[in-house]
Design a protein around this motif. Structure first.
Motif, mmCIF file in Angstrom:
data_model
loop_
_atom_site.group_PDB
_atom_site.id
_atom_site.type_symbol
_atom_site.label_atom_id
_atom_site.label_comp_id
_atom_site.label_asym_id
_atom_site.label_seq_id
_atom_site.Cartn_x
_atom_site.Cartn_y
_atom_site.Cartn_z
ATOM 1 N N THR A 111 0.796 -1.164 0.091
ATOM 2 C CA THR A 111 -0.056 0.076 -0.045
ATOM 3 C C THR A 111 0.706 1.394 -0.271
ATOM 4 O O THR A 111 1.965 1.339 0.750
ATOM 5 C CB THR A 111 -0.817 0.021 1.305
ATOM 6 O OG1 THR A 111 -1.822 -1.218 1.133
ATOM 7 C CG2 THR A 111 -1.799 1.215 1.252
ATOM 8 N N PHE A 128 -4.341 6.783 -2.348
ATOM 9 C CA PHE A 128 -3.743 5.421 -2.026
ATOM 10 C C PHE A 128 -3.725 4.704 -3.164
ATOM 11 O O PHE A 128 -4.601 4.542 -3.913
ATOM 12 C CB PHE A 128 -4.650 4.822 -0.947
ATOM 13 C CG PHE A 128 -4.727 5.695 0.583
ATOM 14 C CD1 PHE A 128 -3.783 5.607 1.393
ATOM 15 C CD2 PHE A 128 -5.630 6.656 0.484
ATOM 16 C CE1 PHE A 128 -3.767 6.325 2.528
ATOM 17 C CE2 PHE A 128 -5.779 7.199 1.716
ATOM 18 C CZ PHE A 128 -4.947 7.312 2.832
ATOM 19 N N THR A 130 -3.117 0.460 -3.383
ATOM 20 C CA THR A 130 -3.081 -0.801 -2.910
ATOM 21 C C THR A 130 -3.407 -1.978 -3.630
ATOM 22 O O THR A 130 -4.188 -1.747 -4.397
ATOM 23 C CB THR A 130 -3.799 -0.774 -1.506
ATOM 24 O OG1 THR A 130 -3.852 -2.048 -0.897
ATOM 25 C CG2 THR A 130 -5.604 -0.574 -1.836
ATOM 26 N N LEU A 159 -1.333 3.652 8.382
ATOM 27 C CA LEU A 159 -1.236 2.696 7.251
ATOM 28 C C LEU A 159 -0.376 1.783 8.255
ATOM 29 O O LEU A 159 0.358 1.747 8.941
ATOM 30 C CB LEU A 159 -0.172 3.289 6.299
ATOM 31 C CG LEU A 159 -0.926 4.176 5.315
ATOM 32 C CD1 LEU A 159 0.076 4.750 4.230
ATOM 33 C CD2 LEU A 159 -2.076 3.443 4.531
ATOM 34 N N TRP A 162 -2.578 -0.576 11.526
ATOM 35 C CA TRP A 162 -3.554 0.383 11.832
ATOM 36 C C TRP A 162 -4.060 0.318 13.312
ATOM 37 O O TRP A 162 -4.469 1.249 14.093
ATOM 38 C CB TRP A 162 -4.542 0.584 10.849
ATOM 39 C CG TRP A 162 -5.132 -0.828 10.585
ATOM 40 C CD1 TRP A 162 -4.864 -1.535 9.761
ATOM 41 C CD2 TRP A 162 -6.271 -1.080 11.334
ATOM 42 N NE1 TRP A 162 -5.839 -2.790 9.798
ATOM 43 C CE2 TRP A 162 -6.824 -2.485 10.764
ATOM 44 C CE3 TRP A 162 -7.214 -0.531 12.361
ATOM 45 C CZ2 TRP A 162 -8.076 -3.030 11.299
ATOM 46 C CZ3 TRP A 162 -8.261 -1.341 12.782
ATOM 47 C CH2 TRP A 162 -8.411 -2.464 12.231
#
Length: 289
Positions: A111, A128, A130, A159, A162
């Motif tokens: 990610t 983002f 991912t 990230l 988390w």
């Protein structure tokens, strides 16, 4: 895995990331850079990544920088939205047709977060990339409302691990993003949170990179460690100028064998851990930002 905390308002972006990388064998390294400053004529951004720490023998940060320099920025012509889409396409190609193809889909988890000031007005944006769902990199844009009042124009994001950053801590950080509050208060709070988590979670390291990006300025890098260190580790940087020329620095470090470059944080009036007899505030305390 790692833990990265990101907080931003209309004036600054702060990113704090631990430097530990792990595998099924345990801790691989405590000194891997996971933070990149990216600048084009149309954006200033801080990037961070979690997931796959190395692809073959190459650290993931070097692969990301290589893709940015050789493919992404020229194809996107520095345009922020296109940079995100082109980076996703380049990563897909890397894993499907390049060196990354040796990894099974379930082992390719990566990610990438990009938090940026974009355009002439320096609007705050976040995106983002991912591939944790199905192996294909998908861009997700998460932008605050442009017409939001200044005290609501904020981003607080986490990230990696988390679950180590709960909602109460997120609200505490968001309070520090209020107009007029200094970026160093946000930086120090997020560094404190990650350092505390390193004591209880083996996949989170105590060595950290901090980055403070004020709109229109170069980033102020910081390095936080729980022990005296003769070496200071900075983040990476990729810059694309209006004429298309580019500059990159990677894995930059400064070492002084005669005295510590970085020491653990203590009370500002306490003796500096480096042992020279001065107060911390007069010696190794990070300068205000």
């Amino acid at each position: 895995m790692t833990l990265i905390l990101i907080a931003a308002n209309k004036d600054f972006i702060v990113q704090v990331s631990d430097r530990r990388t792990t595998s099924v064998r345990g801790v691989e390294s405590d000194e891997e850079t996971k933070a990149i400053y990216l600048e084009t004529p149309y954006m200033q951004a801080l990037m961070g990544y979690t997931g796959l720490a190395r692809i073959g023998i190459e650290p993931t940060n070097r692969i990301l920088m290589d893709l940015l320099l050789k493919e992404v920025l020229r194809r996107a012509d520095g345009n922020p939205s296109r940079v995100v889409h082109e980076l996703g396409a380049a990563l897909d190609n890397f894993f499907q047709n390049g060196p990354g193809r040796v990894y099974r889909v379930r082992d390719r988890g990566l990610t990438v977060a990009i938090t940026a000031f974009v355009g002439r007005e320096g609007g705050l944006r976040q995106a983002f990339l991912t591939n944790t769902k199905g192996g294909v990199f998908r861009p997700v844009f998460s932008n605050p409302k442009r017409d939001a009042p200044d005290d609501k124009l904020t981003i607080v994001q986490r990230l990696g691990q988390w679950q180590e950053f709960d909602q109460n801590q997120a609200e505490e950080v968001r309070t520090l993003l209020a107009p007029g509050r200094p970026a160093r208060a946000v930086r120090d709070k997020m560094a404190e949170i990650i350092a505390n988590r390193a004591n209880t979670n083996q996949t989170v390291g105590a060595q950290l990179n901090t980055a403070v990006l004020q709109r229109g300025q170069q980033p102020a890098w910081g390095y936080v460690t729980g022990v005296n260190s003769p070496t200071y580790y900075s983040g990476d940087m990729v810059i694309m100028w209006p004429d298309g020329k580019m500059l990159a620095t990677s894995d930059m470090q400064i070492t002084n064998q005669d005295r510590p470059m970085v020491v653990p944080r203590v009370h500002r009036n306490a003796p500096c851990p480096c042992g020279n007899g001065k107060r911390y505030r007069e010696c190794h305390r990070p300068k205000a930002q």
